[in-house]
Design an enzyme around this catalytic site. Structure first.
Site, PDB file in Angstrom:
ATOM      1  N   GLY A 244       4.924 -27.057 -21.737  1.00 11.56           N
ATOM      2  CA  GLY A 244       4.419 -27.595 -20.481  1.00 11.56           C
ATOM      3  C   GLY A 244       3.763 -28.939 -20.701  1.00 11.56           C
ATOM      4  O   GLY A 244       4.428 -29.973 -20.820  1.00 11.56           O
ATOM      5  N   GLY A 245       2.431 -28.935 -20.796  1.00  9.76           N
ATOM      6  CA  GLY A 245       1.651 -30.183 -20.872  1.00  9.76           C
ATOM      7  C   GLY A 245       2.173 -31.191 -21.890  1.00  9.76           C
ATOM      8  O   GLY A 245       2.276 -32.390 -21.590  1.00  9.76           O
TER       9      GLY A 245
ATOM     10  N   TRP B 247       8.113 -29.810 -16.705  1.00 14.58           N
ATOM     11  CA  TRP B 247       7.195 -30.819 -16.154  1.00 14.58           C
ATOM     12  C   TRP B 247       6.361 -30.279 -15.002  1.00 14.58           C
ATOM     13  O   TRP B 247       5.458 -30.960 -14.523  1.00 14.58           O
ATOM     14  CB  TRP B 247       7.991 -32.043 -15.678  1.00 14.58           C
ATOM     15  CG  TRP B 247       8.501 -32.902 -16.784  1.00 14.58           C
ATOM     16  CD1 TRP B 247       8.259 -32.760 -18.123  1.00 14.58           C
ATOM     17  CD2 TRP B 247       9.332 -34.077 -16.658  1.00 14.58           C
ATOM     18  NE1 TRP B 247       8.892 -33.763 -18.835  1.00 14.58           N
ATOM     19  CE2 TRP B 247       9.561 -34.566 -17.958  1.00 14.58           C
ATOM     20  CE3 TRP B 247       9.922 -34.739 -15.576  1.00 14.58           C
ATOM     21  CZ2 TRP B 247      10.329 -35.715 -18.196  1.00 14.58           C
ATOM     22  CZ3 TRP B 247      10.691 -35.869 -15.816  1.00 14.58           C
ATOM     23  CH2 TRP B 247      10.895 -36.354 -17.113  1.00 14.58           C
TER      24      TRP B 247
ATOM     25  N   SER C 244       0.848 -23.510 -24.447  1.00 16.17           N
ATOM     26  CA  SER C 244       0.121 -24.498 -25.255  1.00 16.17           C
ATOM     27  C   SER C 244       0.862 -24.883 -26.545  1.00 16.17           C
ATOM     28  O   SER C 244       0.232 -25.153 -27.570  1.00 16.17           O
ATOM     29  CB  SER C 244      -1.303 -24.020 -25.571  1.00 16.17           C
ATOM     30  OG  SER C 244      -2.031 -23.867 -24.362  1.00 16.17           O
TER      31      SER C 244
ATOM     32  N   GLU D 150       3.597 -18.945 -13.138  1.00 18.16           N
ATOM     33  CA  GLU D 150       3.006 -19.620 -11.965  1.00 18.16           C
ATOM     34  C   GLU D 150       3.724 -19.194 -10.681  1.00 18.16           C
ATOM     35  O   GLU D 150       3.107 -19.089  -9.627  1.00 18.16           O
ATOM     36  CB  GLU D 150       3.039 -21.144 -12.174  1.00 18.16           C
ATOM     37  CG  GLU D 150       1.990 -21.558 -13.196  1.00 18.16           C
ATOM     38  CD  GLU D 150       2.352 -22.771 -14.037  1.00 18.16           C
ATOM     39  OE1 GLU D 150       3.224 -23.558 -13.637  1.00 18.16           O
ATOM     40  OE2 GLU D 150       1.748 -22.915 -15.129  1.00 18.16           O
TER      41      GLU D 150
ATOM     42  N   GLU E 144       6.029 -16.181 -22.424  1.00 20.67           N
ATOM     43  CA  GLU E 144       4.895 -17.068 -22.171  1.00 20.67           C
ATOM     44  C   GLU E 144       3.665 -16.226 -21.830  1.00 20.67           C
ATOM     45  O   GLU E 144       3.478 -15.845 -20.667  1.00 20.67           O
ATOM     46  CB  GLU E 144       5.202 -18.002 -20.998  1.00 20.67           C
ATOM     47  CG  GLU E 144       6.367 -18.929 -21.256  1.00 20.67           C
ATOM     48  CD  GLU E 144       6.231 -20.227 -20.450  1.00 20.67           C
ATOM     49  OE1 GLU E 144       6.169 -21.289 -21.074  1.00 20.67           O
ATOM     50  OE2 GLU E 144       6.170 -20.153 -19.214  1.00 20.67           O
TER      51      GLU E 144
ATOM     52  N   HIS F 213       8.733 -17.849 -13.846  1.00 20.75           N
ATOM     53  CA  HIS F 213       7.600 -18.472 -14.532  1.00 20.75           C
ATOM     54  C   HIS F 213       6.315 -17.815 -14.012  1.00 20.75           C
ATOM     55  O   HIS F 213       6.217 -17.479 -12.837  1.00 20.75           O
ATOM     56  CB  HIS F 213       7.582 -19.981 -14.259  1.00 20.75           C
ATOM     57  CG  HIS F 213       6.599 -20.685 -15.137  1.00 20.75           C
ATOM     58  ND1 HIS F 213       5.259 -20.694 -14.853  1.00 20.75           N
ATOM     59  CD2 HIS F 213       6.754 -21.364 -16.304  1.00 20.75           C
ATOM     60  CE1 HIS F 213       4.628 -21.356 -15.815  1.00 20.75           C
ATOM     61  NE2 HIS F 213       5.511 -21.774 -16.709  1.00 20.75           N
TER      62      HIS F 213
HETATM   63  P1  13P Z   1       1.577 -25.408 -21.430  1.00 24.45           P
HETATM   64  O1  13P Z   1       2.442 -25.842 -22.580  1.00 24.45           O
HETATM   65  O2  13P Z   1       0.969 -26.553 -20.681  1.00 24.45           O
HETATM   66  O3  13P Z   1       0.603 -24.360 -21.848  1.00 24.45           O
HETATM   67  O4  13P Z   1       2.556 -24.700 -20.371  1.00 24.45           O
HETATM   68  C1  13P Z   1       3.431 -23.737 -20.806  1.00 24.45           C
HETATM   69  C2  13P Z   1       4.376 -23.431 -19.724  1.00 24.45           C
HETATM   70  O5  13P Z   1       3.998 -22.872 -18.705  1.00 24.45           O
HETATM   71  C3  13P Z   1       5.767 -23.874 -19.867  1.00 24.45           C
HETATM   72  O6  13P Z   1       6.562 -23.322 -18.894  1.00 24.45           O
END
Ligand code: 13P
Length: 247
Positions: free
Chosen positions: A232-233, A12, A211, A100, A167, A98
């Site tokens: 993610g999204g 999330w 994605s 990020e 990822e 991750h």
């Molecule tokens: P999205 O599914 O929004 O591309 O994000 C992937 C993610 O970073 C899951 O950790």
């Protein structure tokens, strides 16, 4: 490794309040009634939601995943959260590395190795994330970069319980998914690394993230090398998370 049970994990990120999170779990619980789910579900809410959602998740068999942790055990580390604290509220898994965290918060390979070791040493399961940027992929370096991330992050890894998430950075939040073949070939590469590195390497689930959504989940999950998805999204909406879980 099609015999490994598949895992669908929702990340999330910095979204959802406790009220929204509870509503999500209620909706998901209703959607799961009467469904036979062959996959293990995990959810990674923000730290502030963990203790408020632990019971609801447990009631429907969902494991709790934390998005981050400190490598230190305890002490004067303002703003940090230890593995023991996460374990105490019922967390079973922790995301480590991750993209990020690597890119926006400057988390280094060395720091991530310590975090992976702290998670494992504390009795939880790290989901160790790896993935190349667009420049690295276009420069033909994707496999080399992922190997480097695995080698440094897992050096001296003390446990036998580990999950990897591949990822590709260029696919995260962009709507641009890796093709099933891109995912498959990187998963094969990661599997080889794990098998050489660890006697139990064949038992490590390797998830794909970037994605992932209901429209592409079936094809991705049909690859025997893809042991699940890190979403993610699309994990913010209980309907789409459920569709992926049942894909
Ligand atoms: P999205 O599914 O929004 O591309 O994000 C992937 C993610 O970073 C899951 O950790």
């Amino acid at each position: 490794m099609s015999e490994l049970p598949q895992i669908i994990a929702g990340n999330w990120k910095m979204n959802m309040t406790l009220t929204q999170g509870r509503k999500f779990i209620d909706t998901l619980a209703s959607g799961l009634v009467g469904k036979k789910l062959a996959r293990k579900l995990l959810l990674a809410p923000n730290f502030t939601l963990l203790s408020g959602l632990v019971q609801g998740c447990a009631d429907i068999g969902i494991g709790l995943l934390a998005q981050n942790c400190a490598f230190q055990d305890a002490g004067a580390f303002t703003g940090e959260t230890s593995v023991a604290m996460l374990k105490d509220v019922g967390v079973g898994y922790v995301l480590v590395g991750h993209s990020e965290r690597r890119q926006l918060f400057g988390e280094s390979d060395d720091l991530l190795r310590r975090k992976a070791q702290a998670v494992s040493g504390g009795g939880l399961v790290p989901i160790f994330c790896v993935g190349e940027t667009l420049d690295q992929r276009q420069g033909g370096e994707a496999f080399e970069i992922v190997t480097k991330q695995l080698r440094s992050g897992l050096d001296g890894f003390p446990g036998e319980k580990l999950i990897i998430a591949y990822e590709p950075v260029w696919a995260i939040g962009t709507g641009q998914t890796a093709t099933a073949e891109d995912a498959r070939s990187m998963h094969v590469h990661i599997r080889k690394f794990l098998e050489v590195q660890f006697p139990w390497g064949e038992m490590v689930p390797i998830l794909y993230g970037g994605s992932a959504k209901p429209e592409n989940a079936t094809e991705l999950l049909a690859q025997p090398e893809v042991n699940g998805l890190l979403v993610g999204g699309a994990s913010l909406d209980p309907e789409s998370f459920l569709q992926i879980a049942l894909a």
